[in-house]
Design an enzyme around this catalytic site. Structure first.
Site, mmCIF file in Angstrom:
data_model
loop_
_atom_site.group_PDB
_atom_site.id
_atom_site.type_symbol
_atom_site.label_atom_id
_atom_site.label_comp_id
_atom_site.label_asym_id
_atom_site.label_seq_id
_atom_site.Cartn_x
_atom_site.Cartn_y
_atom_site.Cartn_z
ATOM 1 N N LEU A 219 0.815 -1.219 0.000
ATOM 2 C CA LEU A 219 0.000 0.000 0.000
ATOM 3 C C LEU A 219 0.848 1.268 0.000
ATOM 4 O O LEU A 219 0.358 2.341 0.359
ATOM 5 C CB LEU A 219 -0.934 0.008 1.215
ATOM 6 N N GLY A 223 1.717 1.300 4.045
ATOM 7 C CA GLY A 223 2.196 0.028 4.566
ATOM 8 C C GLY A 223 1.740 -1.144 3.734
ATOM 9 O O GLY A 223 1.944 -1.176 2.518
ATOM 10 N N ASP A 250 10.145 -4.530 -4.284
ATOM 11 C CA ASP A 250 11.059 -5.684 -4.287
ATOM 12 C C ASP A 250 11.701 -5.851 -2.919
ATOM 13 O O ASP A 250 11.884 -6.975 -2.433
ATOM 14 C CB ASP A 250 12.150 -5.493 -5.338
#
Length: 295
Positions: A219, A223, A250
């Site tokens: 998000l 978070g 990543d």
């Protein structure tokens, strides 16, 4: 062996600019930095730095960029047995980062799109506990995408899958063969909505109904959201000064998967993902901020 990645390998050429121009606009370059990159490889390097035994499935050209990408993986402790050399250009990503850390990316996939299934040593891959997949551009054909679909059918272990925007735009029908073999599905909120046409929470339920065990939705500054269908968490991000968001997802994947492979509960995995992502975005480039320990 712990985790093997399967995705594009690119040289990231990062242009720090005063702004990201729109059509017919101009901007100027403040600095240029060059790093090894590629979504799955960034995650695998993150896991390698944290002490896990890692490998990679990919393809590079017989050029200086290919030498650079292979050397970097080896320096990071990643086994490159399944990184194939081929005639042609290695992949390149031109990344434009503005003064607020926002980015735009242009990708030249080169030979990334040409990995045939018969080039993959499945006995070697079977030695790993986890197979982590990310997207290919598929500009020059679907060979690598088809190889991913064939490999997940044969792999008898944990499969994590971050579709990225490129694969999300294909829709559920095209990705179904991979998703139904996936253990941990790891899109961001926009990708989930693009893929399913639903909000990320409703989309997560749709993905779980296809046989996935865990859905992790990134998000951004809010978070992450984690669910296995029985429990769910929305875990807030760490507040840090953002320099460059390249590779943040990543890096999150590396933290989450490290926690998962170490037997942490889902909430702790999410916190680890957020933490590693927060370290990444404080520096320029996808790998410069990746930690070598979580202590």
């Amino acid at each position: 062996m712990d985790a093997i990645g399967f995705g594009a390998l690119n040289v990231d050429k990062i242009y720090l600019v005063n702004k990201i121009p729109k059509a017919e606009e101009e901007a100027f370059v403040k600095d240029v930095k060059i790093f090894a990159g590629g979504s799955a490889s960034n995650t695998i390097v993150g896991l390698s730095r944290l002490g896990l035994k890692t490998g990679y499935i990919g393809k590079v050209g017989n050029d200086a960029d290919g030498d650079f990408l292979l050397k970097d993986l080896r320096i990071e402790g990643v086994d490159t047995y399944q990184v194939i050399r081929a005639e042609g250009r290695s992949g390149n990503a031109l990344i434009f980062v503005d003064e607020c850390g926002n980015r735009a990316i242009l990708v030249d996939p080169g030979v990334n799109d040409t990995i045939r299934f018969d080039e993959i040593d499945t006995d070697y891959v079977s030695k790993f506990k986890l197979l982590h997949l990310t997207s290919f551009i598929c500009k020059f054909g679907d060979e690598s995408f088809k190889s991913q679909k064939m490999l997940v059918r044969e792999f008898d272990g944990i499969v994590s899958f971050d579709p990225g925007a490129v694969y999300a735009e294909r829709g559920l029908k095209d990705l179904r063969d991979i998703i139904k073999e996936t253990t941990i599905f790891m899109p961001n909120a926009i990708e989930m909505e693009t893929l399913t046409g639903l909000s990320y929470r409703e989309g997560a339920n749709e993905i779980l109904s296809m046989g996935v065990e865990i859905v992790v939705v990134k998000l951004g500054e809010r978070g992450c959201y984690v669910t296995n269908g029985e429990i769910e968490f929305e875990i807030p991000a760490f507040k840090v000064e953002v320099v460059d968001t390249t590779g943040a997802g990543d890096a999150f994947n590396a933290g989450f998967l490290y926690g998962y492979l170490k037997g942490k509960d889902l909430k702790e995995c999410g916190k680890l993902g957020n933490y590693v992502a927060s370290l990444c975005i404080r520096k320029v480039g996808a790998r410069e901020g990746l930690p070598r320990s979580l202590s």
